[in-house]
Design a protein around this motif. Structure first.
Motif, PDB file in Angstrom:
ATOM      1  N   ALA A  82       0.755  -1.241  -0.035  1.00 31.86           N
ATOM      2  CA  ALA A  82      -0.001  -0.050  -0.111  1.00 31.86           C
ATOM      3  C   ALA A  82       0.777   1.396  -0.030  1.00 31.86           C
ATOM      4  O   ALA A  82       1.674   1.349   0.781  1.00 31.86           O
ATOM      5  CB  ALA A  82      -0.886   0.032   1.274  1.00 31.86           C
ATOM      6  N   THR A  83       0.790   2.211  -0.903  1.00 27.50           N
ATOM      7  CA  THR A  83       1.360   3.480  -0.893  1.00 27.50           C
ATOM      8  C   THR A  83       0.353   4.586  -0.794  1.00 27.50           C
ATOM      9  O   THR A  83      -0.756   4.804  -1.306  1.00 27.50           O
ATOM     10  CB  THR A  83       2.023   3.614  -2.351  1.00 27.50           C
ATOM     11  N   ILE A  84       0.717   5.342   0.161  1.00 26.03           N
ATOM     12  CA  ILE A  84      -0.057   6.720   0.537  1.00 26.03           C
ATOM     13  C   ILE A  84       0.549   7.869   0.063  1.00 26.03           C
ATOM     14  O   ILE A  84       1.816   8.083   0.329  1.00 26.03           O
ATOM     15  CB  ILE A  84      -0.279   6.769   2.083  1.00 26.03           C
ATOM     16  N   ASP A  85      -0.309   8.765  -0.460  1.00 27.64           N
ATOM     17  CA  ASP A  85       0.116   9.889  -1.088  1.00 27.64           C
ATOM     18  C   ASP A  85      -0.349  10.980  -0.050  1.00 27.64           C
ATOM     19  O   ASP A  85      -1.621  11.462  -0.108  1.00 27.64           O
ATOM     20  CB  ASP A  85      -0.168  10.451  -2.598  1.00 27.64           C
ATOM     21  N   LEU A  86       0.670  11.731   0.933  1.00 30.45           N
ATOM     22  CA  LEU A  86       0.002  12.817   1.643  1.00 30.45           C
ATOM     23  C   LEU A  86      -0.408  14.150   0.861  1.00 30.45           C
ATOM     24  O   LEU A  86      -0.802  15.003   1.495  1.00 30.45           O
ATOM     25  CB  LEU A  86       1.174  13.111   2.861  1.00 30.45           C
ATOM     26  N   GLY A  87       0.010  14.270  -0.447  1.00 27.72           N
ATOM     27  CA  GLY A  87      -0.149  15.494  -1.233  1.00 27.72           C
ATOM     28  C   GLY A  87       0.774  16.473  -1.088  1.00 27.72           C
ATOM     29  O   GLY A  87       1.091  17.392  -2.082  1.00 27.72           O
ATOM     30  N   GLU A  88       1.666  16.382  -0.232  1.00 29.39           N
ATOM     31  CA  GLU A  88       2.720  17.437  -0.152  1.00 29.39           C
ATOM     32  C   GLU A  88       3.848  16.811   1.114  1.00 29.39           C
ATOM     33  O   GLU A  88       3.308  15.889   1.753  1.00 29.39           O
ATOM     34  CB  GLU A  88       2.405  18.646   0.357  1.00 29.39           C
ATOM     35  N   THR A  89       4.856  17.259   0.984  1.00 26.12           N
ATOM     36  CA  THR A  89       6.059  16.671   1.929  1.00 26.12           C
ATOM     37  C   THR A  89       5.546  17.313   3.170  1.00 26.12           C
ATOM     38  O   THR A  89       5.408  18.316   3.494  1.00 26.12           O
ATOM     39  CB  THR A  89       7.489  17.282   1.406  1.00 26.12           C
ATOM     40  N   ARG A  90       5.454  16.072   4.055  1.00 24.16           N
ATOM     41  CA  ARG A  90       5.323  16.550   5.728  1.00 24.16           C
ATOM     42  C   ARG A  90       6.277  16.208   6.667  1.00 24.16           C
ATOM     43  O   ARG A  90       6.854  14.915   6.223  1.00 24.16           O
ATOM     44  CB  ARG A  90       3.741  16.117   6.217  1.00 24.16           C
ATOM     45  N   PRO A  91       6.283  16.728   7.636  1.00 21.25           N
ATOM     46  CA  PRO A  91       7.318  15.969   8.876  1.00 21.25           C
ATOM     47  C   PRO A  91       6.590  14.826   9.414  1.00 21.25           C
ATOM     48  O   PRO A  91       5.445  15.085   9.559  1.00 21.25           O
ATOM     49  CB  PRO A  91       7.615  17.123   9.846  1.00 21.25           C
ATOM     50  N   LEU A  92       7.262  13.776   9.798  1.00 25.32           N
ATOM     51  CA  LEU A  92       6.443  12.823  10.209  1.00 25.32           C
ATOM     52  C   LEU A  92       6.914  12.571  11.618  1.00 25.32           C
ATOM     53  O   LEU A  92       8.270  12.683  11.818  1.00 25.32           O
ATOM     54  CB  LEU A  92       6.977  11.249   9.514  1.00 25.32           C
ATOM     55  N   HIS A  93       6.265  11.777  12.208  1.00 19.69           N
ATOM     56  CA  HIS A  93       6.681  11.382  13.636  1.00 19.69           C
ATOM     57  C   HIS A  93       6.423  10.287  13.870  1.00 19.69           C
ATOM     58  O   HIS A  93       7.410   9.340  14.814  1.00 19.69           O
ATOM     59  CB  HIS A  93       5.661  12.317  14.662  1.00 19.69           C
ATOM     60  N   ARG A  94       5.522   9.315  13.491  1.00 18.36           N
ATOM     61  CA  ARG A  94       5.055   8.128  14.033  1.00 18.36           C
ATOM     62  C   ARG A  94       4.373   7.370  12.796  1.00 18.36           C
ATOM     63  O   ARG A  94       3.320   8.040  12.128  1.00 18.36           O
ATOM     64  CB  ARG A  94       4.452   7.868  15.191  1.00 18.36           C
ATOM     65  N   LEU A  95       4.500   6.084  12.409  1.00 24.42           N
ATOM     66  CA  LEU A  95       3.853   5.383  11.444  1.00 24.42           C
ATOM     67  C   LEU A  95       3.334   3.957  12.030  1.00 24.42           C
ATOM     68  O   LEU A  95       4.016   3.469  13.129  1.00 24.42           O
ATOM     69  CB  LEU A  95       4.514   4.878  10.550  1.00 24.42           C
ATOM     70  N   ARG A  96       1.998   3.653  11.854  1.00 22.43           N
ATOM     71  CA  ARG A  96       1.449   2.605  12.727  1.00 22.43           C
ATOM     72  C   ARG A  96       0.672   1.817  11.865  1.00 22.43           C
ATOM     73  O   ARG A  96       0.025   2.220  10.744  1.00 22.43           O
ATOM     74  CB  ARG A  96       0.642   2.925  13.943  1.00 22.43           C
ATOM     75  N   ALA A  97       0.484   0.459  11.836  1.00 22.83           N
ATOM     76  CA  ALA A  97      -0.334  -0.419  11.045  1.00 22.83           C
ATOM     77  C   ALA A  97      -0.983  -1.575  11.996  1.00 22.83           C
ATOM     78  O   ALA A  97      -0.381  -1.969  13.007  1.00 22.83           O
ATOM     79  CB  ALA A  97       0.440  -1.006   9.991  1.00 22.83           C
ATOM     80  N   GLY A  98      -2.131  -1.722  11.775  1.00 19.02           N
ATOM     81  CA  GLY A  98      -2.951  -2.959  12.512  1.00 19.02           C
ATOM     82  C   GLY A  98      -3.129  -4.162  11.588  1.00 19.02           C
ATOM     83  O   GLY A  98      -3.514  -4.012  10.592  1.00 19.02           O
ATOM     84  N   PHE A  99      -2.723  -5.145  12.336  1.00 23.27           N
ATOM     85  CA  PHE A  99      -3.007  -6.528  11.522  1.00 23.27           C
ATOM     86  C   PHE A  99      -3.428  -7.351  12.537  1.00 23.27           C
ATOM     87  O   PHE A  99      -3.610  -7.612  13.740  1.00 23.27           O
ATOM     88  CB  PHE A  99      -1.594  -7.054  11.057  1.00 23.27           C
ATOM     89  N   LEU A 100      -4.374  -8.408  12.086  1.00 25.76           N
ATOM     90  CA  LEU A 100      -5.001  -9.295  12.625  1.00 25.76           C
ATOM     91  C   LEU A 100      -4.596 -10.494  12.662  1.00 25.76           C
ATOM     92  O   LEU A 100      -4.502 -11.079  11.642  1.00 25.76           O
ATOM     93  CB  LEU A 100      -6.609  -9.489  12.200  1.00 25.76           C
ATOM     94  N   GLN A 101      -4.671 -11.264  13.919  1.00 22.60           N
ATOM     95  CA  GLN A 101      -4.443 -12.886  13.844  1.00 22.60           C
ATOM     96  C   GLN A 101      -5.561 -13.442  14.119  1.00 22.60           C
ATOM     97  O   GLN A 101      -6.112 -13.120  15.566  1.00 22.60           O
ATOM     98  CB  GLN A 101      -3.187 -13.149  14.835  1.00 22.60           C
ATOM     99  N   ASP A 102      -6.039 -14.471  13.410  1.00 20.84           N
ATOM    100  CA  ASP A 102      -7.107 -15.160  13.813  1.00 20.84           C
ATOM    101  C   ASP A 102      -6.733 -16.605  12.934  1.00 20.84           C
ATOM    102  O   ASP A 102      -7.611 -16.983  12.044  1.00 20.84           O
ATOM    103  CB  ASP A 102      -8.459 -14.759  13.511  1.00 20.84           C
ATOM    104  N   THR A 103      -5.694 -17.463  13.576  1.00 25.30           N
ATOM    105  CA  THR A 103      -5.301 -18.438  12.766  1.00 25.30           C
ATOM    106  C   THR A 103      -6.558 -19.455  12.635  1.00 25.30           C
ATOM    107  O   THR A 103      -6.518 -20.252  11.487  1.00 25.30           O
ATOM    108  CB  THR A 103      -4.066 -19.340  13.351  1.00 25.30           C
ATOM    109  N   GLY A 104      -7.350 -19.710  13.534  1.00 20.66           N
ATOM    110  CA  GLY A 104      -8.520 -20.742  13.327  1.00 20.66           C
ATOM    111  C   GLY A 104      -9.352 -20.116  12.103  1.00 20.66           C
ATOM    112  O   GLY A 104     -10.326 -20.914  11.543  1.00 20.66           O
ATOM    113  N   SER A 105      -9.269 -19.116  11.597  1.00 16.69           N
ATOM    114  CA  SER A 105     -10.124 -18.665  10.388  1.00 16.69           C
ATOM    115  C   SER A 105      -9.212 -18.443   9.315  1.00 16.69           C
ATOM    116  O   SER A 105      -9.369 -17.741   8.268  1.00 16.69           O
ATOM    117  CB  SER A 105     -10.793 -17.279  10.751  1.00 16.69           C
TER     118      SER A 105
END
Length: 745
Positions: free
Chosen positions: A638-661
């Motif tokens: 996945a590639t995100i375009d913020l529209g302009e250069t911005r100062p960044l502080h933190r990146l986060r991503a949420g993933f699910l684990q449900d091995t029974g599914s």
């Protein structure tokens, strides 16, 4: 009003709005109002014929139930000792017109209550009707009941509740509670699912390791979980049910769903093990070896002890979800296929079931199996329990076999109320569409199922009620009388009774639902709050606190433009109804930003489009909540375009684990950034070791701190684990990545 007697094949409609204030579930076939009232008091006597010990037993049980419900301690006496005062007379009269084994007539006049039936079972069912008429939790010195006459009989003979104790164990005391509930609502079959991959729950004296080893599992946190019933405890539950005219059907799973047994006796498998009692739910490749005579010697020994404990004619052998991989690779099983002149492994399974059916039939037992036993040919005397829709019931009935209707869509009460509410349960029709009239007799009834992957004693009440009342009426009452609005009124009048019995019942429908619509250009959410039930007052908060009737009342869609937690609750008569719903809004730098995916998510789990990954809303632990995007067998890029250069502080991503599914954390995750979009620089990478043998559901949040970093484009790569690992029930099949909310701060 005098009622015409019922005959065995005729169901007459409700004659009047009889007995104003009498709300019975299931609805009697006939009920007519009389004149006057009957006063039940401490001086009332319950009378039975002295020459009928069984009627005396039912009379004493009815007296105990009346005492428990009302506090009135009524004398129970032979009819010759009547004395003065009002009476409840019980009479067993085999000479009545034949209306079926569970039919009864209940007449309430100003002088007495007269309950009569052909059989003890019918007498007991009529007593439960009287019990429902008593005010819940009443401790008054007298209770006034309206004069009326009821003539009643069930529409279906098989009215079952399936309780799975293989995944989560229920105590003897709790099983008796379930039986009490069944009795009150005229259910008559307790289907007791006693063996599974996750636990063997019945003592077999010839094979002690089944409970020494197979009854216990080691959970992912290292704790030991399990339990089993001794043979004496089994007899105790069976006798308790029999006293209330409920038959208990044991289920001993075969040839699959047997990992607990194979852990104890691995030599009964095709590969020889070793194995462990499973902690996750699913379908496992290990099955009983159909090529070994030792397998059948073991199963026949087990069934012999089971038969001795259960008096009912039927015994369930499961027969569902049987992978044939091991049989395909097993020389003994392949030799069996040749020796028996079978076409393939499907016919081997049918041969397996037929052999067990022959053993049971010779001992006076009738085999039941889930609808997979139709595959490869049905055993001669088998009854089919149809769960994958109604096709299995239709096929079985057309071939002259009895069938029990238990379609997951309408009877799997382990399902969330959002997918199977009270109205849908009440709409269940056990007779399949298109079944020829002369075959309808083969549909002997239906069952609700409580699969216990996530059901314990703490939440079983919530899952079973009030939906049990819907199934009770569907299976007992005349289908021509069915009216949901009337039924719903009667159900609501039963809530005080359920509360008096200590039942923590759930809602009729999803009490409150939050519907959100995100505008990426305006960067705002429009939130609509709905209730699945009428007459609800909806209140909400925007600070994360639980809503109350003092909170703002919802009257129109809300606009959310800042980070906050919205909670909404439903209220009836000033009391909170069900659980509140919540949504966490996080308006970060990437909210509404254009986002490009190299691989498309599955259409089933697209969450409404690409920008759902940057809409400021996080998915819950349930992968079906409509907020997760699922990628089957492919990587996430996945590639995100913020529209302009911005100062960044933190990146986060949420993933699910449900091995029974089949949902795994990505094997590897990498964040990279770019100012111009051409060359990307890696700024963080994470490995996620693939778990072994765990079904733990959790949300993994990967986070990287980037103080002072400038970027316009942000790319996330998450590598799919590929094929499900060898230990997994889906081994060799594609795995899933589930992702929601890519947060840029």
């Amino acid at each position: 009003m005098k009622l015409v007697p019922l005959c065995c094949s005729l169901f007459l409609t409700l004659t009047t709005a009889a007995g104003a204030g009498v709300a019975l579930v299931p609805q009697p076939v006939q009920m007519a109002a009389g004149k006057g009232n009957f006063t039940l008091s401490a001086s009332t006597r319950i009378l039975y014929p002295a020459e009928s010990p069984e009627t005396g037993r039912i009379a004493r049980l009815l007296g105990a139930e009346i005492r428990q419900s009302s506090g009135l301690d009524l004398a129970v006496l032979p009819a010759g000792d009547a004395g003065r005062g009002s009476k409840i007379r019980l009479l067993l009269d085999p000479g009545l017109i034949d209306t079926g084994a569970e039919s009864y007539r209940l007449t309430i006049s100003g002088r007495e209550i007269f309950l009569t039936a052909q059989t003890p079972a019918g007498l007991y069912r009529g007593g439960q009707t009287l019990r429902q008429m008593l005010p819940a939790g009443s401790r008054k010195r007298s209770i006034v009941l309206p004069a009326l006459e009821i003539i009643d009989q069930p529409h279906f003979g098989w009215r079952g509740v399936h309780v799975d104790v293989g995944r989560h164990f229920h105590s003897v005391a709790y099983m008796k509670r379930i039986i009490d509930w069944m009795a009150l609502y005229k259910m008559n079959r307790l289907h007791w699912h006693l063996t599974e991959d996750q636990g063997w729950r019945i003592e077999i004296k010839k094979y002690p390791r089944l409970t020494e080893i197979g009854a216990w599992r080691t959970e992912p946190d290292g704790s030991r979980y399990g339990g089993f019933y001794t043979q004496e405890e089994i007899r105790e539950v069976v006798a308790y049910a029999a006293d209330r005219f409920i038959d208990v059907v044991p289920e001993i799973e075969m040839p699959g769903h047997c990992m607990a047994a194979l852990t104890a006796y691995p030599e009964l498998s095709c590969t020889g093990g070793p194995f462990t009692v499973q902690t996750q739910w699913g379908v496992f490749k290990e099955v009983y070896c159909a090529g070994k005579e030792e397998t059948f010697a073991f199963l026949e020994d087990v069934l012999s002890e089971v038969i001795a404990l259960f008096s009912f004619d039927y015994l369930h052998i499961g027969g569902d979800e049987v992978p044939r991989d091991r049989w395909q690779a097993c020389p003994r099983c392949q030799e069996r296929i040749k020796a028996e002149e079978l076409a393939d492994e499907a016919e081997l399974q049918s041969w397996f079931i037929r052999r067990i059916e022959k053993y049971l039939s010779a001992r006076g037992r009738r085999l039941i199996g889930w609808d997979e036993i139709l595959d490869g040919g049905l055993a001669p005397g088998a009854t089919v329990q149809s769960w994958r829709g109604m096709e299995g019931a239709l096929t079985a009935a057309r071939s002259g076999h009895d069938a029990i209707a238990s379609p997951g869509s309408h009877t799997y009460f382990n399902a969330d109320i959002s997918t199977l509410d009270l109205r849908k349960a009440y709409s269940f029709e056990p007779v399949p569409d298109g079944l020829e009239p002369d075959k309808i007799r083969h549909i002997i009834g239906g069952e609700c199922c409580l699969w216990s992957e996530r059901i314990t004693e703490e939440n079983l009440d919530y899952q079973l009620f009030p939906r049990l009342l819907a199934l009770s009426e569907v299976l007992w009452s005349n289908p021509r009388q069915r009216d949901y609005a009337d039924f719903l009124q009667r159900v609501r009048s039963h809530y005080p009774l359920l509360e008096a019995m200590g039942i923590k019942y759930g809602p009729e429908a999803r009490p409150v639902t939050l519907l959100t619509r995100f505008d990426p250009e305006q960067k705002l959410h429009t939130v609509t709050i709905e209730s699945g039930e009428e007459g609800m007052a909806l209140h909400y908060t925007l600070d994360g606190t639980e809503p109350s009737t003092a909170s703002p009342r919802y009257t129109a869609p809300l606009t959310v433009t800042r980070s906050t937690q919205l909670k909404a609750g439903a209220f009836r008569d000033g009391r909170a109804y069900g659980e509140s719903a919540k949504a966490d809004f996080n308006f970060h730098l990437a909210c509404g930003a254009p986002l490009h995916l190299e691989n498309s998510p599955s259409p089933r789990y697209s969450a409404g489009g690409e920008r759902s990954l940057v809409d400021g809303l996080r998915g819950s632990i349930a992968f079906t909540d409509g907020r997760w995007q699922g990628f089957e067998g492919v990587d996430l890029v996945a590639t995100i375009d913020l529209g302009e250069t911005r100062p960044l502080h933190r990146l986060r991503a949420g993933f699910l684990q449900d091995t029974g599914s089949w949902i795994f954390l990505p094997a590897f995750v990498e964040w990279s950034v770019s100012r111009e979009g051409g060359t990307f620089k890696s700024v963080a990478a994470f490995d996620h070791p693939t778990p072994a043998g765990t079904s733990a559901q959790r949300i993994q949040e990967d986070q990287v701190e980037l103080p002072g970093t400038l970027a316009r484009y942000i790319r996330l790569r998450a590598r799919n684990v590929g094929l499900c690992p060898a230990w997994h029930p889906g081994a060799g099949g594609p795995s899933w990545i589930f992702v929601d909310e890519l947060v840029v701060e």
